[in-house]
Write an enzyme that holds these catalytic residues in place. Structure first.
Site, PDB file in Angstrom:
ATOM      1  N   CYS A  37       0.809  -1.226   0.000  1.00  0.00           N
ATOM      2  CA  CYS A  37       0.000   0.000   0.000  1.00  0.00           C
ATOM      3  C   CYS A  37       0.836   1.267   0.000  1.00  0.00           C
ATOM      4  O   CYS A  37       0.303   2.358  -0.147  1.00  0.00           O
ATOM      5  CB  CYS A  37      -0.904   0.016   1.231  1.00  0.00           C
ATOM      6  N   CYS A 106      -0.533  -4.729   7.601  1.00  0.00           N
ATOM      7  CA  CYS A 106      -0.267  -3.574   8.471  1.00  0.00           C
ATOM      8  C   CYS A 106       0.496  -4.038   9.714  1.00  0.00           C
ATOM      9  O   CYS A 106       1.374  -3.331  10.208  1.00  0.00           O
ATOM     10  CB  CYS A 106      -1.565  -2.894   8.877  1.00  0.00           C
TER      11      CYS A 106
END
Ligand code: FES
Length: 140
Positions: A37, A106
């Site tokens: 990302c 993440c």
């Protein structure tokens, strides 16, 4: 997507946001990015002479799950040795925060960041032989 209360809590009240003095001999910095990302995380640890982490700070230019992951991680690493901190797995973070599958990366970012910070402090303290040195030593 439903986030757990823990993610929302860390997102709204992130722990240990900030910066430690990168020039200090006792501070290790890990700066990593997530290829998935493009989000970036900086995680710093302050380590005493026995290799115990006294303080940790982070800054995340990333999503809420990255903020929650790094916030939780800074809480976990305080009081741990470098060896212990290095053992922390992203899966433990993801489990604690009940991250949804698309947000697992993440927590990987947080694991990468602590590993990088530990490596950095070890390099500063001359406890890491780089690959070149290792080869030379092996060659004799
Ligand atoms: Fe990439 Fe969270 S979406 S770190």
């Amino acid at each position: 997507m439903a986030y757990s209360d823990k993610v929302i809590d860390h997102y709204e009240h992130p722990r240990n946001v900030g910066r430690l003095d990168d020039k200090s001999e006792n501070v290790g910095t890990g700066m990593v990015g997530a290829p998935a990302c493009g989000d970036v995380m900086r995680l710093q640890i302050q380590v005493d002479e026995n290799g115990v982490i006294e303080d940790a700070k982070f800054k995340t230019y990333g999503c809420g799950s990255a903020i929650a992951s790094s916030s939780l991680l800074t809480e976990w690493v305080k009081g741990k040795t470098l060896d212990e901190a290095e053992q922390i797995k992203n899966t433990a973070i993801a489990e604690e925060l009940a991250l949804p599958p698309v947000k697992i990366h993440c927590s990987v970012l947080a694991e990468d960041a602590i590993k990088a910070a530990v490596r950095n402090i070890r390099e500063k303290r001359g406890q890491v032989a780089d690959a070149g040195d290792a080869k030379e030593e092996a060659a004799g």
